[in-house]
Design a protein around this motif. Structure first.
Motif, short mmCIF file in Angstrom:
data_model
loop_
_atom_site.label_atom_id
_atom_site.label_comp_id
_atom_site.label_asym_id
_atom_site.label_seq_id
_atom_site.Cartn_x
_atom_site.Cartn_y
_atom_site.Cartn_z
N SER A 37 -99.73 -15.55 -8.67
CA SER A 37 -98.37 -15.10 -8.91
C SER A 37 -97.56 -16.23 -9.54
CB SER A 37 -97.73 -14.67 -7.59
OG SER A 37 -96.40 -14.28 -7.80
N ASP A 70 -104.52 -11.24 -12.35
CA ASP A 70 -105.56 -10.85 -11.42
C ASP A 70 -106.92 -10.83 -12.10
OD1 ASP A 70 -105.89 -7.94 -9.27
OD2 ASP A 70 -106.68 -9.97 -9.12
N GLY A 71 -107.96 -11.11 -11.32
CA GLY A 71 -109.30 -11.08 -11.88
C GLY A 71 -109.71 -12.40 -12.49
N CYS A 72 -108.89 -13.41 -12.32
CA CYS A 72 -109.21 -14.72 -12.88
C CYS A 72 -110.43 -15.27 -12.13
CB CYS A 72 -108.03 -15.66 -12.69
SG CYS A 72 -108.26 -17.25 -13.50
N PRO A 73 -111.39 -15.80 -12.86
CA PRO A 73 -112.54 -16.38 -12.18
C PRO A 73 -112.12 -17.49 -11.21
CG PRO A 73 -113.00 -16.17 -14.51
CD PRO A 73 -111.54 -15.87 -14.32
N TYR A 77 -116.96 -16.55 -3.89
CA TYR A 77 -116.17 -17.40 -4.78
C TYR A 77 -116.63 -18.85 -4.83
CZ TYR A 77 -112.78 -13.59 -4.98
OH TYR A 77 -112.16 -12.40 -5.20
N MET A 110 -108.23 -1.91 -14.88
CA MET A 110 -108.05 -1.76 -13.44
C MET A 110 -108.17 -3.11 -12.77
SD MET A 110 -109.98 0.55 -10.68
CE MET A 110 -109.54 1.86 -11.80
N SER A 111 -107.34 -3.29 -11.81
CA SER A 111 -107.29 -4.60 -11.18
C SER A 111 -107.88 -4.55 -9.80
CB SER A 111 -105.84 -5.03 -11.09
OG SER A 111 -105.74 -6.23 -10.37
N TRP A 112 -108.35 -5.67 -9.35
CA TRP A 112 -108.86 -5.75 -8.00
C TRP A 112 -107.76 -5.68 -6.97
CZ3 TRP A 112 -111.15 -8.35 -11.96
CH2 TRP A 112 -112.51 -8.11 -12.12
N ARG A 148 -106.50 -9.11 -15.60
CA ARG A 148 -105.33 -8.27 -15.81
C ARG A 148 -104.07 -8.97 -15.37
NH1 ARG A 148 -106.40 -2.44 -15.82
NH2 ARG A 148 -104.39 -2.25 -14.83
N PHE A 149 -102.97 -8.62 -16.03
CA PHE A 149 -101.72 -9.18 -15.56
C PHE A 149 -100.63 -8.12 -15.56
CE2 PHE A 149 -99.26 -9.76 -19.51
CZ PHE A 149 -100.24 -9.56 -20.45
N THR A 150 -99.75 -8.27 -14.61
CA THR A 150 -98.61 -7.37 -14.44
C THR A 150 -97.38 -8.25 -14.53
OG1 THR A 150 -99.90 -6.02 -12.91
CG2 THR A 150 -97.51 -5.79 -12.81
N TRP A 169 -99.68 -9.82 -3.90
CA TRP A 169 -100.11 -11.20 -4.13
C TRP A 169 -99.65 -12.03 -2.95
CZ3 TRP A 169 -96.05 -14.58 -4.15
CH2 TRP A 169 -94.78 -14.06 -4.44
N VAL A 193 -110.21 -6.40 -17.08
CA VAL A 193 -110.85 -7.16 -16.00
C VAL A 193 -109.91 -8.29 -15.61
CG1 VAL A 193 -112.79 -8.66 -15.41
CG2 VAL A 193 -113.19 -6.53 -16.61
N VAL A 197 -98.18 -11.45 -12.37
CA VAL A 197 -99.28 -11.57 -11.41
C VAL A 197 -100.55 -11.45 -12.25
CG1 VAL A 197 -100.39 -10.66 -9.36
CG2 VAL A 197 -97.92 -10.46 -9.62
N GLY A 209 -109.59 -17.03 -7.10
CA GLY A 209 -110.12 -15.72 -7.46
C GLY A 209 -109.19 -14.61 -7.01
N THR A 210 -108.20 -14.97 -6.23
CA THR A 210 -107.22 -13.99 -5.76
C THR A 210 -106.03 -14.01 -6.72
OG1 THR A 210 -106.25 -15.68 -4.33
CG2 THR A 210 -107.95 -14.27 -3.37
N PRO A 211 -105.14 -13.04 -6.63
CA PRO A 211 -104.09 -12.96 -7.64
C PRO A 211 -103.22 -14.21 -7.71
CG PRO A 211 -104.06 -11.00 -6.28
CD PRO A 211 -105.04 -11.95 -5.66
N GLN A 246 -116.13 -11.26 -12.62
CA GLN A 246 -115.19 -12.29 -12.21
C GLN A 246 -115.86 -13.62 -11.87
OE1 GLN A 246 -112.88 -11.67 -8.61
NE2 GLN A 246 -111.20 -12.90 -9.38
N ARG A 259 -106.22 -14.95 1.92
CA ARG A 259 -105.81 -13.63 1.47
C ARG A 259 -106.38 -12.51 2.34
NH1 ARG A 259 -102.82 -11.12 -1.66
NH2 ARG A 259 -103.42 -9.28 -2.82
#
Lengths: 355, 355, 355, 355
Positions: free
Chosen positions: B82, B28-31, C115, C1-3, B11-13, C15, B9, B26, B78-80, D353, C125
């Motif tokens: 980076s 992602d999914g951070c509150p 959010y 899985m990422s959003w 997640r990071f890349t 991003w 949930v 990146v 709440g968006t990715p 989230q 975004r």
């Protein structure tokens, strides 16, 4: 991603409670055209079956698997393969005491804390019987990696280890412990029998070796072959430690003693050692993949243990069901199955990216 | 699922090579709504930085992180998110010898076998510098789990272990080894210095403890908290073993000695032991989560090692770059970061299913 | 899985906010060994660039892409490819009115509801500038599918459609509308110009055709090629409808008129029609893959619209920023990019399971 | 990610062939504590059942669902819910002609091209019977979103549309067409009957509306609610087009006519129109979610069609099995089920989230 689905390309989802009518697995992403029938899977389940010797659980389950989909004229179609195993021998009344109090070391308390309630019968989904579904799925996975041979054995019970200079893999099927060292197997008979009679339990270490894995399986950083193996093994009931190659022993070595030097060879490099356990940087090197798994002793022991009940009051619990004095023994086919599932998944994953 | 994305949930890349212009992650999914700025992340990178003492790599990198997205007016949107870290000090010429021959123990050979070629400079993506991106991502994750405290330290170098009766967590920041036992820290100075001068290297064990984790995080079977931790840690460069709680020691115990009995308490059960390391059945019990990670000794040592080159001929390799005599030391912030990332992910995962 | 990650094997994560310092994409799972440089990607971004004609947004962005990782000596390494595009021309002050009130038809209200707050600048975004990152990622994907040709064009603006008997694909680059029918292109000049002057906006339909796709890409039920294309296209800003082949027209046909009969051919079956749009049962048939995408008119129009503000009071909003009178026009390179990304993903997916 | 698993948090995997012994679904991630039994699911399957009227397939299947796991004392446990439906009426001999030749419009040729062979009986896995498993899974999903009401109906058959000023939702259950316009239902009787007698088939459009969806479900860019709905619907057998709100009609509107102005209201904004169909920027706005799905006419028609056989020779095919003159009719419960599954998934996703 699902909570109950494992794998990235060759994936499987398991379902079923210990005391429900059945258990099963859906294996997805299996290549088409592979020969597959129940007789390919049943032997692995038979190796795992409870009630096989006085050293394991006394529950009698035939564990007969049925393939309900994904096969046509004896070959996989590429569509999901649904496997089902029916539960026959369920003695629910053995678990009446468990309904109210939490068995220490089991997931009882944690399940309640998470979900608000739980299916207490036989440990519900946290029971080791769920692994029957995984062993069945492993039978399918092996079909996708015919080039690989996998063998696992118990290397240690209750601190008593095999003699590594006395290993004979053909001994594994000749004793009730999947033990490759006949001398150790003899010692373990009394060791485990004593524990069973005392209503106690012992831990064990299972070692698994896969040969024939070519170099190149596994992908950098988050689909590392060793990371996936670690997750697969740590996810087995009662496992508390996973090692690759020398594992924790490597932490005691120096760069020189831990190195795996390479020499030229006909079919690729010849390694003169395998401290790495067949994986470097998360990718297979072509050497045997060696994994070691530590099983803690079963918590369902027959002597009373201090605990609390659902209302938070002090209680004592003594489980009377049928239990394993050493779950690690029956963990052997499960470890093999998980090795097969992860390797098959990585074979396909590698093929996806690199052809 | 991606090869370079971790988490379910939250997640990071990560991306970036050791000798490329930059590294990044990146997340992602951070509150949304969490306070976050570079100053929240930079301290963790500073703890990790190479060139901090004579005991670690002599490469000078400021490792300054920039947040390029996902923040507005100081809070997460709440968006990715980076994160980028630029590489400054890259001595490519130190790696010229490596281009042709494979360093044993590194992923060089395996990478070539998989991809057909590799970016040999500084280990490319298999380099430990990629972990800077993970440490940065860990800084974000901690914001999502303010209720949890995470601390890691080195418990053993080259077989020399700390004295567990002499642990003082405040000592961790007072020596170059993240060591909580001052006596051990003193011994390790000569131990590691000798190894560095000899051009050798040592392995280490890092222990990480998370307190404040409530019961209920983790989900049955394939999103088990311990399985995810195992994957996270085994995926760190140079790791060969992972344990939860007693780990491999549990395999030597009996059911009685391994049990964690429970007593009634005000805010939930009081456990009288924690052999399980805070996780039972894959779900957190509310006890401290204890993980132990084994790092093998670095393979980049300055004495020649027998190997082969790309054409399969015998060769010798002696790397001349800047290397760690003990990578486990700088593994400490990485282990903490992975603990944070996995726990934050599981907090959200639990919330998804159970509210 | 990422959003924010799309794809199954060839995956990308984007991003970056519209008014942040940069945008980017991380493309993962790309096969190694493909020739790739900025010059392979830049042309697709240039086709997309705002400020190209009086018919599109008047914002001047060079959209210069940089490849920060995943390349070595001009070829992909198989590791993640990080692409970055810096934002240059950001007129934040144009959006001051937007901070307080919600633009109807935009995601403003929905973002706040989700959010709790939002980055209002330029749509944050939800802005169409995020698609620059997708177009860049599409440039990478095309390298993985050299056998496929993809072309997209506008087939309808504001209800005015092209004449399908007058299609000349070479016309697409000769007018500002990506229009293959010169007569329609002429009509659209006044149509769109009138809308722009009136401060209004128009919808459009974009059609995309991929030729060279072999039969067999796509997998049953949930990785159906058409389902993935539907998700990819519906996920583009302002899209409200997606069709494959005859689409909604098929609903008006009979079994006989909708059939695609097959005749024997040298290289596989010859189809005598393509109502299916190249996909049957979710798997490619070898025929051209035909997708049609409906773009609604931009909501950022220069005439006042009734709305509410953050406190729930009635308000009026008239955006003064720079806007597209027809976003569908610049949707063409985005549609092509998504087609490339989905097809490349499916090529690898097919290879994973079927070799 | 699996080829046969759909969803991100609330996920389901289906299995089973049309002419195999059974079909099923495993639903995972369902919140614990929800009341669930077979009687909650069976009504949706009954609505879908073949053989209900002369207007649908003449195959008699009871479609009785069994819940094999995931339930304890009538409530969901949070563990996977395995649903199984046994196939009873399978007339394999009707498909003998199909074994050798490819039915145009079906996936036969594509399946062979992909897998090398296929289970031709009744379309194997590409059959519409697989949707029974989805309808069952949808029954579980609805339990997770009690605040949402979902209704779908046929809005057009063979080009003959309902009169939108004459809609009465209570009419839906009173005719064999799920038609809310009694006048249209009458016309459709002869329309569909004529097609059936002629051995022909008709396409249809199904409209589905979900009310009670709060604002905020859906996440930016790749987990957009509309993108997930598009994938869900396009993945239904025979679907060739998906629209949200005004869909392709929006492409013909201007910014002014397409806007959904907002006024202040007690429980959040009052919208004065819903061209957007309840979704803006991929996130729900609180308005009814409106989706429209185009079904092509069945390809299994009783008049001969030109095709080729497995050896590539010209052939003619005339299927004699039992077929739907209009598959869109029975698509209604499937569309509803997919709407439920996607919305439930997004409810949990949002909770993950944003709490």
């Amino acid at each position: 991603m699902s909570w109950n689905t494992f794998g990235r390309v060759l994936r499987f989802t398991t379902w079923g409670e210990s005391h429900g009518p059945a258990l099963g697995a859906v294996v997805d992403g299996c290549p088409p055209g592979l020969m597959l029938s129940e007789s390919d899977i049943q032997p692995y389940l038979d190796a795992r079956r409870p009630g096989q010797s006085k050293f394991t659980t006394q529950r009698q389950e035939p564990d007969a698997v049925r393939i309900l989909s994904g096969i046509f004229e004896g070959r996989t179609t590429g569509t999901p393969i649904s496997l089902m195993i029916e539960n026959v021998d369920q003695r629910s009344k053995d678990y009446s005491e468990v309904a109210k109090a939490y068995r220490p070391g089991h997931a009882d308390y944690a399940y309640d804390a998470k979900y608000g309630f739980r299916d207490y019968r036989g440990g519900g989904r946290s029971s080791a019987r769920e692994t029957a579904a995984r062993v069945a799925a492993g039978g399918v996975a092996r079909k996708a990696i015919p080039e690989v041979s996998i063998v696992a054995y118990v290397s240690e019970i209750g601190g008593d280890a095999i003699d590594r200079s006395n290993i004979d893999l053909s001994e594994i099927d000749r004793n009730p412990f999947f033990c490759p060292d006949p001398a150790a197997a003899t010692r373990w008979e009394s060791l485990v029998d004593d524990a069973r009679k005392a209503g106690s339990s012992l831990g064990a270490v299972v070692e698994c070796i896969a040969t024939g894995v070519p170099a190149g399986w596994g992908a950098p950083i988050y689909a590392k072959l060793d990371a996936d193996l670690a997750a697969a093994m740590m996810g087995i009931n009662a496992v508390k430690g996973v090692e690759i190659g020398d594992g924790f022993e490597a932490a005691k070595l120096t760069g020189e003693t831990n190195a795996d030097p390479m020499r030229p060879g006909e079919d690729g490099p010849q390694f003169t050692a395998n401290h790495a356990g067949g994986i470097a940087g998360g990718i297979s090197t072509g050497q045997p993949v060696v994994v070691r798994v530590a099983f803690k002793p079963t918590s369902s022991i027959l002597t009373p243990v201090e605990t609390i009940d659902r209302d938070g009051n002090a209680a004592e619990i003594r489980t009377k069901g049928r239990h394993d004095p050493c779950v690690g023994i029956r963990g052997v086919p499960v470890v093999e199955a998980m090795m097969a599932l992860v390797l098959a998944d990585h074979k396909l994953l590698h093929r996806a990216q690199c052809g």
